[in-house]
Design an enzyme around this catalytic site. Sequence first.
Site, PDB file in Angstrom:
ATOM      1  N   ARG A 199       0.883  -1.189   0.000  1.00  0.00           N
ATOM      2  CA  ARG A 199       0.000   0.000   0.000  1.00  0.00           C
ATOM      3  C   ARG A 199       0.908   1.223   0.000  1.00  0.00           C
ATOM      4  NH1 ARG A 199      -1.134   2.414   4.511  1.00  0.00           N
ATOM      5  NH2 ARG A 199      -1.512   0.708   5.958  1.00  0.00           N
ATOM      6  N   HIS A 221      -3.376   4.306   4.943  1.00  0.00           N
ATOM      7  CA  HIS A 221      -4.532   3.398   4.957  1.00  0.00           C
ATOM      8  C   HIS A 221      -5.770   4.097   4.378  1.00  0.00           C
ATOM      9  CE1 HIS A 221      -7.395   0.413   6.400  1.00  0.00           C
ATOM     10  NE2 HIS A 221      -8.031   1.382   7.028  1.00  0.00           N
ATOM     11  N   TYR A 271       4.299   4.639  11.442  1.00  0.00           N
ATOM     12  CA  TYR A 271       4.619   3.215  11.613  1.00  0.00           C
ATOM     13  C   TYR A 271       5.450   2.599  10.488  1.00  0.00           C
ATOM     14  CZ  TYR A 271       0.332   2.913   8.789  1.00  0.00           C
ATOM     15  OH  TYR A 271      -0.610   3.071   7.808  1.00  0.00           O
TER      16      TYR A 271
HETATM   17  C1  LIG Z   1     -14.334  -6.903  11.920  1.00  0.00           C
HETATM   18  C2  LIG Z   1     -13.506  -5.658  11.877  1.00  0.00           C
HETATM   19  N1  LIG Z   1     -12.556  -5.432  12.811  1.00  0.00           N
HETATM   20  C3  LIG Z   1     -11.819  -4.303  12.768  1.00  0.00           C
HETATM   21  C4  LIG Z   1     -12.030  -3.367  11.800  1.00  0.00           C
HETATM   22  C5  LIG Z   1     -11.204  -2.074  11.791  1.00  0.00           C
HETATM   23  N2  LIG Z   1     -10.331  -2.069  10.610  1.00  0.00           N
HETATM   24  C6  LIG Z   1     -10.662  -1.380   9.506  1.00  0.00           C
HETATM   25  S1  LIG Z   1      -9.534  -1.549   8.292  1.00  0.00           S
HETATM   26  C7  LIG Z   1      -8.550  -2.535   9.259  1.00  0.00           C
HETATM   27  C8  LIG Z   1      -7.253  -3.100   8.710  1.00  0.00           C
HETATM   28  C9  LIG Z   1      -7.502  -4.047   7.579  1.00  0.00           C
HETATM   29  O1  LIG Z   1      -6.322  -4.450   6.992  1.00  0.00           O
HETATM   30  P1  LIG Z   1      -6.277  -5.464   5.790  1.00  0.00           P
HETATM   31  O2  LIG Z   1      -7.284  -6.541   5.985  1.00  0.00           O
HETATM   32  O3  LIG Z   1      -4.871  -5.886   5.632  1.00  0.00           O
HETATM   33  O4  LIG Z   1      -6.769  -4.626   4.531  1.00  0.00           O
HETATM   34  P2  LIG Z   1      -6.173  -3.302   3.883  1.00  0.00           P
HETATM   35  O5  LIG Z   1      -6.835  -2.136   4.588  1.00  0.00           O
HETATM   36  O6  LIG Z   1      -4.701  -3.309   4.064  1.00  0.00           O
HETATM   37  O7  LIG Z   1      -6.585  -3.353   2.458  1.00  0.00           O
HETATM   38  C10 LIG Z   1      -9.131  -2.720  10.516  1.00  0.00           C
HETATM   39  C11 LIG Z   1      -8.524  -3.518  11.611  1.00  0.00           C
HETATM   40  C12 LIG Z   1     -13.037  -3.630  10.840  1.00  0.00           C
HETATM   41  N3  LIG Z   1     -13.304  -2.798   9.834  1.00  0.00           N
HETATM   42  N4  LIG Z   1     -13.759  -4.773  10.894  1.00  0.00           N
END
Ligand SMILES: Cc1ncc(C[n+]2csc(CCOP(=O)(O)OP(=O)(O)O)c2C)c(N)n1
Length: 360
Positions: free
Chosen positions: A255, A259, A268
Amino acid sequence: MTPDSRRLLPSDAPVTLLDPDGKATGDVPDDATLLRSLGLLTTARRLNDQAYALVRQGRLAVYPSSHGQEACQVAAAQVLDAGDWLFPTYRDTIAAAVKGVDPVEALSLLKGDWHCGYDPYEHRVAPHTTPLATQLPHAVGVAHAARLRGEPTVVMAMCGDGGTSEGDFHEALNFAAVFRAPVVFFVQNNEYAISVPLARQTAAPSLAHKGIGYGIPGERVDGNDMAALLSVLGTAVERARAGEGPQLVEAHTYRMQAHTNADDATRYRDDSEVAAWAGRDPITRLRAYLTGRGALTDEVTKEFSADAERAAAHLRDGLNQDITPNPEDLFAYVFSTPTPQLREQSALVADELSREGAQR
Ligand SMILES: Cc1ncc(C[n+]2csc(CCOP(=O)(O)OP(=O)(O)O)c2C)c(N)n1
């Protein structure tokens, strides 16, 4: 280890067909397919950057950019037939757009106008999901149902590296394996789940290795290599369509931006890490390969840029329109038969609206 279980393990390193300089290292797809991909990638990058700018102008509430990982999304949609389903996450606007959803409609959720903003059945794209991995059991359900009906549908179920730690991920893989559902689980491992690095996400050798525990073959692919993505995902889709069951594909990508606009990625990760990944950009790599083949001319490059500018202008125009939502729509499209509680809440809102109207 039995030979059968070894068959489920991914390759030791991610599959790569174009090296970072754009040199072919294996059997790459034909020039026409890759040229089409480059056009889509050019538009995808422009849409990402336009959406980011629209957040700054207050036209979008939030935008999880896929700048740098566009090849994963373009390939995921490109290997599907029109009748196949795509289950995207909040970051997968580009995959939905390549599958046919108007990006303006795809972004209406992130603008705050609608729960979904498009008809999922029209292009067979499920609503973008923000709760991690909850879309995966739904994706498996759709695939299983299609199989029971004897339809040739394949489902592309997408999630991030963080999503693989959720219970829904594991339940979805288990069900899909036991029932041989025609699903491709496609994990875009972009190294971070917001601020959580991959090393804190899993102790497995790779995310693709997680397939073996469920009896699902895993494969790893360079997520910045368009040719490898088309090949690996294309094969997984073909396998699923032929009745050989699900597959887990992990793309190794990065990425490049924060985020979302609400995140400060400098807290980080180091700039040097970001700079190293910039040298592996999927667009630069594909452009170098196609130029070397004589397939990419200045004229085609100009056409791609013009297409990308047109798409960006369309996005700007669409998101600059203010809609007047009907508050009662909040209750529509939730359940085919609304619950008594929803009916009651809907009646309350209707009552309030009519009283407000009477006061004016
Ligand atoms: C069930 C749940 N737990 C926590 C969150 C909070 N949250 C939003 S995005 C994220 C990180 C997700 O990372 P990843 O799956 O690697 O996807 P990326 O954003 O890197 O595409 C988190 C923990 C959420 N949206 N849903």
